[in-house]
Each structure stands twice: as structure tokens, then as C-alpha cells.
Design a protein around this motif. Sequence first.
Motif, PDB file in Angstrom:
ATOM      1  N   TYR A  71      41.013  50.777  52.265  1.00  0.00           N
ATOM      2  CA  TYR A  71      41.364  50.761  53.700  1.00  0.00           C
ATOM      3  C   TYR A  71      40.897  49.458  54.370  1.00  0.00           C
ATOM      4  N   TYR A 105      42.039  60.052  61.323  1.00  0.00           N
ATOM      5  CA  TYR A 105      41.939  61.465  60.923  1.00  0.00           C
ATOM      6  C   TYR A 105      40.511  61.890  60.620  1.00  0.00           C
ATOM      7  N   TYR A 106      39.634  60.922  60.263  1.00  0.00           N
ATOM      8  CA  TYR A 106      38.221  61.280  60.065  1.00  0.00           C
ATOM      9  C   TYR A 106      37.597  61.660  61.404  1.00  0.00           C
TER      10      TYR A 106
HETATM   11 FE    FE Z   1      40.969  58.745  53.687  1.00  0.00          FE
END
Ligand code: FE
Length: 335
Positions: free
Chosen positions: A166, A222-223
Motif C-alpha cells: 500500500y 476501511y481500517y
Molecule cells: Fe488491507
Amino acid sequence: MQCKQWVILAAALMTTWVSHSALASDEVVVYSARNEQLIKPLFDAYTKESGVEVKFITGKAGSLLQRLKAEGDNTPADLLITVDAGNLWQAANMGLLQPVSSAKLSEAIPAHLRDPDNQWYGLSVRARTIVYNTNKLNDSDLSTYEDLADPKWKGKLCLRTAKKVYNQSLVAMMIAEHGESQTEAIVKGWVANLATKPFSSDTKMMEAVAAGQCEVGIGNTYYFGRLEDKDPTIPLKLFWPNQQSSGVHVNISGGGVTKYASNVNGATALLEWLASDKAQNLFSDSNHEYPANAQIKPSAQVTAWGSFKGNQVNVAKAGELQVDAVKLMDRARYK
Ligand code: FE
């Protein structure tokens, strides 16, 4: 061998071949780096609707790519599903995927979220954005990713490890925008501002921000959603940076038909279904992501985080410049 025996053998072989090809023309085999909890409900819904069985295995992106490579034209896999444009680009670059032209896919998925050569298509979008501690900062304190390199943030920044794809994709997209030397100066600035050594996960990084160990960090939306589910009063907020410039860094999860798929049509049909109105919310909502199909609205929780301008540069750049990004982060001593 007697003539009669030949006939029996030929008939037996014929039956085996017919039943095998009948099976092969229906069933779709998927290698998925997305977990079973997310994909099984989707595949069950697809089977219910189409009558087509979906077989799948799950694993880490890197191991699935190695497995596909090792299996070559013997692979049972028809479709690969994974996260991060960097991984999808890598799969295409390793010759593990094949181009699929589909009017449905090019209509559903915006051009910057799919491979220019049609070897992979985004299915959901995750924004890698700024997250901050609401007891310490306001929106007005923040502006851009680049600004987090300013010495005013010394001892206040938390980041996840540079080993995670990421961050490699984020830095690769910054190289695409600013070039190497300017990006290196920014990354060095981040490293100089770190409150503590990089974290192994976005969740741990965000928990450190919430705990006040640092004030601000960079993580996937989303975390934040998962932490918000656990504790709606958590003192964290998302901030959308670079709204006057390049936009928020976005990445995808997505899929592509494997090079040696025995069921190309079946794999393409499944990919088209995953990009369709029916499946997009199922695919994105369960992990608090954004649908890749721009016609589809995200969940109410995700919508509540506010709208933003995302970076419009093709996410394939994240793959093309990944090696450069890794080297750059190493030079900047971002671990
Ligand atoms: Fe992830």
C-alpha cells in the motif's frame, strides 16, 4: 487388442472427455487474495443466479502469483482476485493474466481503475488518506500528504511499514506526480517526523494515533471503518488531502482472467457480474470500501465519511513505478 476392446476403450475415453469438458465449461476456479468471509457470499450469490459453480482457494497475493507461475498452463485457475494495483500489475507483468475485452467491464469500471491493456479490472476502491486524532487536531491543521514532511509535524507522525505494498503504491504515485527527487525529499521529511518506528499494520498505526502516541497518520479508509465499528467514539477522523491538487491516493482490489484459464468465458462472466450493479455493494460494503463502479453508492457508513476528489492517474502507475518506490524509500531510510 481386439477391435471390440478398442471400441470400448474409445467409448470410455469419449465419456471421460465429454464429462470433463462439460464440467470445465461450467465451473469457474478462482485464486483469491481476498479472504473467504468476503468472497464466499458473493460466489454463493453468483451460483444461485447463474447456476455456475465457483471453486476457490484463498492465500496471500505473493504466494498466489508464485503458484500461478509454477503451475503454468496446468493451472486450474481461471480468475485471479487480489488487492492493490501493484499486485495486479505484477501479475500482468509476470505474464499470468490475459486481456479481456468486455463492453460491460469498460462501461462499469472507470478507465483509471483498470489496466490500459485490459488484463485486470478494479472491483473496489480504497482511499489511502490522512487520519488524525480529534483531541489534538482539526481539519484546518491539515492540507496534503506533502505537508506531513514539514518540520512542524516533528514527532507527531505515525506510518505503517514501507514493506507494505500500500505504501509502495502511494510513493509510486507520488513519483508519477512529482518525480524522484521531490518525492525523496517528501519521504525523508516523513521519516524525520515519525513519532515512533513504522507499524506492522494500518490498524496498529491508527490505534497509536487514537491513543495520542502521535497526532496524524496515513492509512486505508476501511481500517478506520473497522475501528469505528468497534468503538464509535474513537477520537479519530479521516481527512481528505490534496483536494486542490492531485486528489486523494486511491487504490483498488480487482481481478483478471488468468493466462491459461480453461474457462475464459466463465471467468469473464464472473468478473462482469462482480462489476455489475447487483454485486458491487456486496463486494465493497462488507469491507467498508468504495464501489469501483461509479454508478453505485457506497454504504451509509462510508458515505458519512464525506466525499472527496480522488487521484485520476491510472493506478497501473503504482505497479510500473513500484521498484523505484521501494528503492526510494530505502534511500530515505523509511523502513
Ligand atoms: Fe488491507
